[in-house]
Scaffold this active site. Structure first.
Site, PDB file in Angstrom:
ATOM      1  CD  GLU A 126      -2.907   1.145   2.356  1.00 58.34           C
ATOM      2  OE1 GLU A 126      -3.719   2.088   2.426  1.00 58.34           O
ATOM      3  OE2 GLU A 126      -2.851   0.232   3.195  1.00 58.34           O
ATOM      4  CD  GLU A 269      -5.055  -1.954   5.781  1.00 60.26           C
ATOM      5  OE1 GLU A 269      -5.691  -1.306   4.933  1.00 60.26           O
ATOM      6  OE2 GLU A 269      -4.056  -1.488   6.368  1.00 60.26           O
ATOM      7  CG  ASN A 270      -0.430  -6.758   4.186  1.00 66.33           C
ATOM      8  OD1 ASN A 270      -0.363  -5.923   3.297  1.00 66.33           O
ATOM      9  ND2 ASN A 270       0.426  -6.792   5.195  1.00 66.33           N
ATOM     10  CD  GLU A 303      -2.921  -1.544  10.691  1.00 66.92           C
ATOM     11  OE1 GLU A 303      -3.497  -1.847   9.625  1.00 66.92           O
ATOM     12  OE2 GLU A 303      -2.509  -0.392  10.910  1.00 66.92           O
ATOM     13  CG  HIS A 306      -7.832  -1.607   8.178  1.00 66.85           C
ATOM     14  ND1 HIS A 306      -8.673  -0.740   7.521  1.00 66.85           N
ATOM     15  CD2 HIS A 306      -6.759  -0.856   8.582  1.00 66.85           C
ATOM     16  CE1 HIS A 306      -8.148   0.478   7.525  1.00 66.85           C
ATOM     17  NE2 HIS A 306      -6.995   0.435   8.166  1.00 66.85           N
ATOM     18  CD  GLU A 325      -6.258   3.515   6.738  1.00 68.45           C
ATOM     19  OE1 GLU A 325      -6.395   3.440   7.986  1.00 68.45           O
ATOM     20  OE2 GLU A 325      -5.665   2.649   6.069  1.00 68.45           O
TER      21      GLU A 325
END
Length: 872
Positions: A126, A269-270, A303, A306, A325
């Protein structure tokens, strides 16, 4: 370097011509290079009529080995390659695209894409880091299901991780091994993640409300495992809270976190594989303060949250960044309030808005929560998009009520699950679920700037008339502002502090409106904008006795703290003016002294709130009260007020320190952390008097400390007291924690923030020290950022050496890490907010940076600061 930066506009958005249903990635990790083979199942976007045949794929710093359509090599005439990507021409409606690239993670110092951090390889994709891995439409609205195979040397990289569930692993011959991961949920490429390394791990499990057991793992370099248990506990708390509050249950069989030493951001936050800066994971009483513990707790929660607000429902394009966000920061704020001191947690959030976001709104790069244009997307991971975006969510929640708003968020997630959507889609879902009319509220997303809320009151015949008026200053590119929809919380108290009108929210829609409260026996004390119900500057002239009453009796902790801040500010502003006019400093305001005396005599039960109310406004807040910031005058005023308070209440502060002195073993909870905070506040005040007794006491606290919070309280008290106590404690600190990078960051900040001596020269020496890692963002932020933010007099020195130092580091960094260089350039960009000679020196340094051949990241910030563009 790309020549003239190309600005992107939200109005130019077009959907992707082609969509990718499935992505198959194969990483062959070797010494010196990694080969990436990507196979994509591609189809023409059915929502677009009459398009196709030509397709742009992003790609940077890649060596293209081969590219094929349906296993046939692409002909030269059908391929156009540039530094930023490639065009494919003559494409069918459906096909399989195979792209083979080679990359060199060891030489990738940008910390984007796949890169090395110490002994591990990791990714950061990102916003557009995936284009450093393979050629791909690097945009969030192309959502695909990923299968990833990773192969590497088994001894050097025994741990292989990627998104989703591990469906296969085994030996690959010649001392190598592999692992295959499948992510069942469609995601944009910015959520892709990969880690390979020799790592330690702690494991746990979480049982969901439906009875599923989720395997949890937190990986870190060997030897750091004992610093990760708080993060693991925080993850489980976040999972339980999200189920209880929003009914959101985790959707995969495992959740993995990896702590990385070199990382541009705080965390990422993958999907199912979160990658974190170690600064947001490591927390042990020996090496982390209470603030560090709280930060880890909240960032881990952020995270994790998310997973739904950002991953399951994501952004259509990067202009919509606050969609994920802002909403997730709001959820993080809720979680933090529920897991700490509610009032003080909200005060910290308010301080962030006032100290950082309001100045950003008043600076050269003021931009709406949803920007209309950008050159480099990484520059828009700003406090406005995140924190102001969260305040907009909070306003909607207050207008709807928390229960109704929670249901509305669920409606939004159900409606758009698996989609890439816009902020407008979110606001519309809130309207559909709650019945709110948010037509005018949408202005908050489209217009920059901080509205000024002017309040005046009139009382007669048992009736209070409260007049509210709004006005918003011009910002770059937006001269005229519409009226905003501003929710304002109001409560009324009598002279004894009893509530005579319960809190209620009124909405200011017009430029000016009057709200009437009838049936009052006497003129009440007005509490307005309680809890900061909107991110506005409040202008309300109240007498000292009313502020003292609010400090003592208001049921809202933010309003109590605000009243204290107002009392301090009156004296501080007078002191700034006196210093500027070379006049004697004014006597401390009687209202302020009465309030401090009352606090010390009858403190609130929440000791963290006591510490906040005893703390004078920050230098930033003082400076923002003036048209032009006079650094020397602000620093002189703040020191004068602190010293006078310390002298007037020395005995009371000593008793306060005694009552809250370290005792017992370390525990991180609200009560214990509040006690430590009060002790540190009292010690800080007493240090202003610079007596032999306080020096010895601070050293004794340091020597006896069993935790980093008390140790740092002692070091901070000795910060500007040169002598044997300071030198002895600092030397011990450096030796004791030499092998702890995050603790040495604290030592660097101490060095940079110390005002005696030639600080600029000291910082330059540390930058050249062999122990300093210039490629690590944490080190740079600690030393250079610590110098700028923690040492105003050193940074703004008359010979301009501070400005020159920062300009030199921007130029040095820009070639290897443009994100970090751009962040440093942002420290010089708001030069117009400063008085002379500061403004001229900052502009001169920024102009020197601007003469160089810069990355798009840094060029955008520099040009905005110099006024070469109209603004985003």
């Amino acid at each position: 370097m790309t020549g003239t930066p190309q600005r992107k506009y939200r109005s130019d958005y077009q959907a992707s011509i082609y969509l990718i249903d499935r992505v198959s990635l194969d990483f062959d990790i070797r010494d010196g290079s990694t080969r990436v083979t990507a196979r994509h199942s591609v189809r023409r976007n059915p929502q677009l009529i009459g398009t196709g045949g030509r397709w742009w794929l992003d790609g940077r710093d890649l060596r293209l080995v081969s590219i094929a359509v349906d296993d046939e090599p692409v002909a030269d005439g059908a391929l156009e390659v540039s530094e930023t990507g490639l065009w494919l021409n003559g494409l069918p409606d459906r096909f399989t695209l195979t792209v083979v690239t080679e990359i060199d993670p060891d030489r990738n110092l940008s910390l984007e894409g796949l890169y090395r951090s110490d002994d591990m390889l990791c990714t950061q994709c990102e916003a557009t880091g995936f284009s450093r891995i393979t050629y791909f439409p690097d945009r969030p609205d192309v959502m695909s299901r990923y299968t990833t195979r990773v192969e590497a040397d088994a001894e050097r990289y025994p741990v292989l991780l990627s998104n989703g569930n591990c469906i296969e692993s085994g030996a690959a011959g010649e001392g190598r091994h592999y692992a295959v991961y499948e992510d069942p949920f469609a995601k944009p490429c910015y959520l892709f993640a990969l880690v390979a390394g020799d790592l330690g791990v702690i494991r746990d499990t979480f049982t969901t409300t439906s009875g599923r057991e989720v395997a949890l793992a937190l990986y870190t370099e060997h030897g750091n495992e004992d610093q990760c248990h708080h993060a693991m506990a925080s993850l489980k708390d976040a999972m339980a809270w999200d189920e209880a509050t929003y009914g959101l249950e985790y959707d995969l069989d495992s959740f993995v976190i990896v702590a990385v030493g070199s990382f541009n951001m705080g965390a990422m936050e993958n999907k199912s594989l979160n990658i974190f800066n170690t600064a947001c994971i490591f927390a042990h009483q020996d090496t982390a303060t209470d603030s560090d513990f709280a930060r880890v707790r909240d960032v881990v929660a952020h995270e994790y949250f998310h997973n739904y607000t950002g991953n399951r429902v994501t952004c259509r394009d990067w202009f919509q960044l606050s969609l994920k966000e802002g909403l997730t920061v709001y959820r993080e704020h809720q979680f933090a309030i529920d897991h700490g001191s509610p009032g003080v947690t909200r005060i910290e959030q308010v301080r962030m808005i006032r100290d950082v976001q309001f100045p950003e709104d008043a600076g050269p790069r003021a931009h709406p929560v949803r920007p209309e244009s950008y050159v480099e997307m990484n520059n828009f991971y700003t406090i406005t998009v995140y924190e102001k975006g969260a305040e907009l969510i909070r306003m909607m929640a207050q207008m709807a009520g928390r229960e109704a708003f929670t249901k509305a968020v669920k409606h939004y997630l159900d409606k758009h699950d698996g989609q890439a959507v816009t902020i407008e889609d979110f606001v519309l879902a809130i309207e559909e679920s709650t019945g709110l009319d948010l037509a005018q509220f949408r202005h908050w997303y489209a217009f920059a700037g901080t509205p000024r809320l002017r309040v005046s009151s009139r009382f007669a015949d048992g009736r209070l008339s409260l007049e509210l008026a709004q006005a918003t200053p011009a910002t770059p590119g937006q001269e005229n502002k519409p009226n905003f929809d501003i929710p304002v919380s109001v409560a009324l108290f009598d002279d004894a502090g009893q509530v005579v009108r319960a809190p209620e929210i009124v909405r200011l829609i017009e430029q000016r409106e009057t709200f009437v409260f009838d049936g009052l026996a006497a003129e009440p004390t007005v509490s307005v904008l309680r809890g900061l119900t909107a991110p506005v500057r409040l202008e309300f002239d109240q007498p000292d006795d009313a502020l003292v009453r609010l400090m003592a009796h208001d049921s809202d902790p933010v309003s109590r703290w605000d009243a204290a801040q107002s009392l301090y500010m009156a004296t501080l502003k007078a002191a700034v003016t006196a210093h500027q006019n070379d006049e004697p400093m004014p006597a401390l305001g009687e209202g302020m002294m009465t309030a401090v005396a009352a606090l010390l005599a009858d403190p609130p039960d929440d000791r963290a709130l006591l510490a906040e109310m005893l703390t004078v406004p920050s230098a930033t807040q003082i400076g923002e009260a003036f048209d032009a910031i006079d650094v020397a005058a602000v620093e002189a005023a703040r020191r004068y007020v602190k010293r006078e308070i310390a002298a007037r209440f020395e005995a009371e502060l000593e008793r306060l320190a005694d009552a809250h002195a370290p005792s017992g073993g370390y525990v991180f909870d609200q009560v214990a952390a509040g006690r430590r905070r009060v002790f540190a506040t009292a010690l800080d005040y007493l240090a202003c008097l610079d007596t032999p007794a306080i020096r010895k006491r601070a050293q004794a606290v340091y020597d006896a400390a069993d935790n980093m919070t008390d140790r740092m309280a002692a070091l901070n008290a000795l910060q500007d007291l040169p002598g044997e106590e300071r030198e002895a404690t600092r030397a011990d600190f450096a030796e004791r924690f030499a092998d702890q990078p995050l603790v040495m960051d604290k030592w660097l900040r101490l060095q940079a923030a110390t005002e005696d001596g030639d600080t600029a020269a000291r910082v330059r020496d540390l930058l050249a020290d062999d122990r300093f890692d210039f490629t690590n963002p944490n080190r740079v932020r600690a030393l250079v950022g610590g110098f700028v933010r923690g040492n105003p007099l050193g940074f703004h020195r008359a010979d301009r050496a501070g400005y020159a130092l920062v300009a030199d580091e921007i130029l040095r960094l820009d070639a290897i890490n443009p994100q970090l260089a751009a962040a440093l350039a942002g420290l010089l960009a708001p030069w117009r907010r400063y008085a002379e000679p500061y403004a001229g020196g900052m502009r001169e340094a920024l102009a020197r940076v601007g003469e160089a051949d810069l990355s798009d990241n840094t060029r955008e910030i520099v040009d905005a600061g110099l006024g070469d563009q109209a603004g985003p």
